[in-house]
Design a protein around this motif. Structure first.
Motif, PDB file in Angstrom:
ATOM      1  N   UNK A   5       0.832  -1.203   0.000  1.00 56.74           N
ATOM      2  CA  UNK A   5       0.000   0.000   0.000  1.00 56.74           C
ATOM      3  C   UNK A   5       0.868   1.254   0.000  1.00 56.74           C
ATOM      4  N   UNK A   6       1.941   1.259   0.804  1.00 53.63           N
ATOM      5  CA  UNK A   6       2.861   2.407   0.842  1.00 53.63           C
ATOM      6  C   UNK A   6       3.556   2.587  -0.502  1.00 53.63           C
ATOM      7  N   UNK A   7       3.991   1.495  -1.093  1.00 54.31           N
ATOM      8  CA  UNK A   7       4.660   1.563  -2.395  1.00 54.31           C
ATOM      9  C   UNK A   7       3.699   2.075  -3.469  1.00 54.31           C
ATOM     10  N   UNK A   8       2.478   1.579  -3.468  1.00 50.02           N
ATOM     11  CA  UNK A   8       1.479   2.037  -4.431  1.00 50.02           C
ATOM     12  C   UNK A   8       1.204   3.529  -4.252  1.00 50.02           C
ATOM     13  N   UNK A   9       1.098   3.967  -3.006  1.00 51.35           N
ATOM     14  CA  UNK A   9       0.862   5.387  -2.729  1.00 51.35           C
ATOM     15  C   UNK A   9       1.992   6.243  -3.309  1.00 51.35           C
ATOM     16  N   UNK A  10       3.226   5.799  -3.132  1.00 50.38           N
ATOM     17  CA  UNK A  10       4.359   6.582  -3.645  1.00 50.38           C
ATOM     18  C   UNK A  10       4.403   6.545  -5.170  1.00 50.38           C
ATOM     19  N   UNK A  11       4.054   5.435  -5.780  1.00 44.32           N
ATOM     20  CA  UNK A  11       4.008   5.372  -7.248  1.00 44.32           C
ATOM     21  C   UNK A  11       2.962   6.349  -7.777  1.00 44.32           C
ATOM     22  N   UNK A  12       1.818   6.386  -7.131  1.00 44.24           N
ATOM     23  CA  UNK A  12       0.769   7.330  -7.532  1.00 44.24           C
ATOM     24  C   UNK A  12       1.259   8.763  -7.351  1.00 44.24           C
ATOM     25  N   UNK A  13       1.911   9.040  -6.227  1.00 45.72           N
ATOM     26  CA  UNK A  13       2.426  10.394  -6.002  1.00 45.72           C
ATOM     27  C   UNK A  13       3.481  10.763  -7.045  1.00 45.72           C
ATOM     28  N   UNK A  14       4.326   9.819  -7.422  1.00 48.98           N
ATOM     29  CA  UNK A  14       5.311  10.087  -8.478  1.00 48.98           C
ATOM     30  C   UNK A  14       4.600  10.433  -9.779  1.00 48.98           C
ATOM     31  N   UNK A  15       3.545   9.694 -10.099  1.00 48.50           N
ATOM     32  CA  UNK A  15       2.779   9.983 -11.305  1.00 48.50           C
ATOM     33  C   UNK A  15       2.124  11.353 -11.257  1.00 48.50           C
ATOM     34  N   UNK A  16       1.611  11.707 -10.099  1.00 49.12           N
ATOM     35  CA  UNK A  16       0.989  13.028  -9.939  1.00 49.12           C
ATOM     36  C   UNK A  16       2.027  14.125 -10.165  1.00 49.12           C
ATOM     37  N   UNK A  17       3.212  13.962  -9.598  1.00 48.48           N
ATOM     38  CA  UNK A  17       4.237  14.996  -9.763  1.00 48.48           C
ATOM     39  C   UNK A  17       4.827  15.015 -11.168  1.00 48.48           C
ATOM     40  N   UNK A  18       4.849  13.879 -11.853  1.00 41.48           N
ATOM     41  CA  UNK A  18       5.244  13.883 -13.269  1.00 41.48           C
ATOM     42  C   UNK A  18       4.227  14.691 -14.064  1.00 41.48           C
ATOM     43  N   UNK A  54      12.065   9.258  -4.629  1.00 38.65           N
ATOM     44  CA  UNK A  54      10.793   9.379  -5.330  1.00 38.65           C
ATOM     45  C   UNK A  54      10.734  10.645  -6.184  1.00 38.65           C
ATOM     46  N   UNK A  55      11.438  11.678  -5.783  1.00 32.36           N
ATOM     47  CA  UNK A  55      11.533  12.859  -6.628  1.00 32.36           C
ATOM     48  C   UNK A  55      12.201  12.532  -7.951  1.00 32.36           C
ATOM     49  N   UNK A  56      13.305  11.799  -7.884  1.00 36.38           N
ATOM     50  CA  UNK A  56      14.001  11.387  -9.111  1.00 36.38           C
ATOM     51  C   UNK A  56      13.120  10.440  -9.933  1.00 36.38           C
ATOM     52  N   UNK A  57      12.422   9.506  -9.276  1.00 34.15           N
ATOM     53  CA  UNK A  57      11.522   8.602 -10.001  1.00 34.15           C
ATOM     54  C   UNK A  57      10.436   9.388 -10.741  1.00 34.15           C
ATOM     55  N   UNK A  58       9.873  10.401 -10.088  1.00 34.97           N
ATOM     56  CA  UNK A  58       8.830  11.211 -10.721  1.00 34.97           C
ATOM     57  C   UNK A  58       9.373  11.895 -11.978  1.00 34.97           C
ATOM     58  N   UNK A  59      10.608  12.412 -11.900  1.00 37.22           N
ATOM     59  CA  UNK A  59      11.185  13.100 -13.056  1.00 37.22           C
ATOM     60  C   UNK A  59      11.643  12.130 -14.131  1.00 37.22           C
ATOM     61  N   UNK A  60      12.020  10.915 -13.746  1.00 41.51           N
ATOM     62  CA  UNK A  60      12.308   9.877 -14.745  1.00 41.51           C
ATOM     63  C   UNK A  60      11.012   9.546 -15.493  1.00 41.51           C
ATOM     64  N   UNK A  61       9.919   9.433 -14.761  1.00 42.38           N
ATOM     65  CA  UNK A  61       8.625   9.177 -15.390  1.00 42.38           C
ATOM     66  C   UNK A  61       8.230  10.297 -16.337  1.00 42.38           C
ATOM     67  N   UNK A  62       8.414  11.532 -15.901  1.00 36.35           N
ATOM     68  CA  UNK A  62       8.126  12.702 -16.747  1.00 36.35           C
ATOM     69  C   UNK A  62       8.953  12.646 -18.025  1.00 36.35           C
ATOM     70  N   UNK A  63      10.239  12.360 -17.888  1.00 37.95           N
ATOM     71  CA  UNK A  63      11.135  12.287 -19.050  1.00 37.95           C
ATOM     72  C   UNK A  63      10.722  11.153 -19.981  1.00 37.95           C
ATOM     73  N   UNK A  64      10.350  10.023 -19.411  1.00 40.15           N
ATOM     74  CA  UNK A  64       9.955   8.869 -20.218  1.00 40.15           C
ATOM     75  C   UNK A  64       8.676   9.140 -21.007  1.00 40.15           C
ATOM     76  N   UNK A  65       7.691   9.752 -20.368  1.00 43.27           N
ATOM     77  CA  UNK A  65       6.447   9.995 -21.115  1.00 43.27           C
ATOM     78  C   UNK A  65       6.661  11.067 -22.178  1.00 43.27           C
ATOM     79  N   UNK A  66       7.544  12.016 -21.908  1.00 42.30           N
ATOM     80  CA  UNK A  66       7.889  12.996 -22.937  1.00 42.30           C
ATOM     81  C   UNK A  66       8.658  12.358 -24.076  1.00 42.30           C
ATOM     82  N   UNK A  67       9.596  11.485 -23.753  1.00 48.17           N
ATOM     83  CA  UNK A  67      10.378  10.790 -24.791  1.00 48.17           C
ATOM     84  C   UNK A  67       9.483   9.912 -25.656  1.00 48.17           C
ATOM     85  N   UNK A  68       8.437   9.371 -25.053  1.00 45.50           N
ATOM     86  CA  UNK A  68       7.502   8.520 -25.795  1.00 45.50           C
ATOM     87  C   UNK A  68       6.630   9.324 -26.759  1.00 45.50           C
TER      88      UNK A  68
END
Length: 186
Positions: A5-18, A54-68
């Motif tokens: 549940x904690x991991x899922x919450x952080x993944x969602x938060x990373x997505x929100x910040x991306x 998680x900050x870096x993960x959020x920005x990796x996600x942002x970069x990945x969706x932009x690269x896509x």
């Protein structure tokens, strides 16, 4: 179960910040080579609120969706060509800046003065990485690269660092109180 549940919450938060970063990227002042945008404010908020990992993960996600190809980069742009273009170094710099900013806060304290220091360091990291790629991709001399990729962003960068610090600490404290993120471990 709680770990999942904690991991899922952080993944969602990373997505929100991306997503927030993609939205802030559309707030821009066009310049010839590198626009002034709200991305760096979003990077500072992300790192101040989520921390290094998680900050870096959020920005990796942002970069990945932009690269896509999703148009989340400044000027509603997207695609891998942006990452190898004159502004790509700044986008990669966002990942490093989020990690460094969050790490400084984790190693010291999540307070307004430390957040300001951390966000200023993050700004410098972004500018260094961005300017290096700008110099080589645009075939500029160092003084030209600094004039196009650093100097126009200094005053705004300090203002955005202050805003990200203040707002980030306020939001982080509220999220900790609501038990949506874990408090910093001393």
């Amino acid at each position: 179960m709680k770990m999942d549940r904690d991991r899922l919450r952080m993944i969602i938060q990373c997505g929100v910040f991306a997503a927030i970063t993609g939205i802030f990227a559309q707030i821009e002042i066009p310049l010839p080579l590198v626009p002034i945008s709200g991305q760096t404010l979003a990077v500072g908020l992300t790192a101040t609120i989520l921390g290094s990992r998680y900050g870096a993960f959020a920005l990796i996600g942002y970069t990945a969706i932009g690269a896509a190809g999703l148009p989340v980069f400044a000027g509603m742009s997207g695609g891998a060509h942006v990452l190898v273009g004159p502004t790509g170094g700044y986008i990669f710099g966002f990942i490093a800046a989020a990690y460094v900013t969050g790490l400084i806060l984790e190693k010291t304290s999540f307070t307004l003065p430390m957040a300001m220091v951390a966000n200023l360091v993050g700004m410098v990291v972004t500018l260094i990485l961005g300017t290096i790629q700008l110099k080589f991709v645009a075939d500029l001399g160092w003084s030209q690269a600094m004039a196009a990729g650093v100097y126009p962003f200094l005053v705004g960068g300090v203002i955005k660092a202050a805003l990200a610090s203040w707002l980030g600490i306020v939001v982080r404290n509220r999220l900790v109180q609501a038990r949506l993120i874990k408090p910093a471990v001393a």
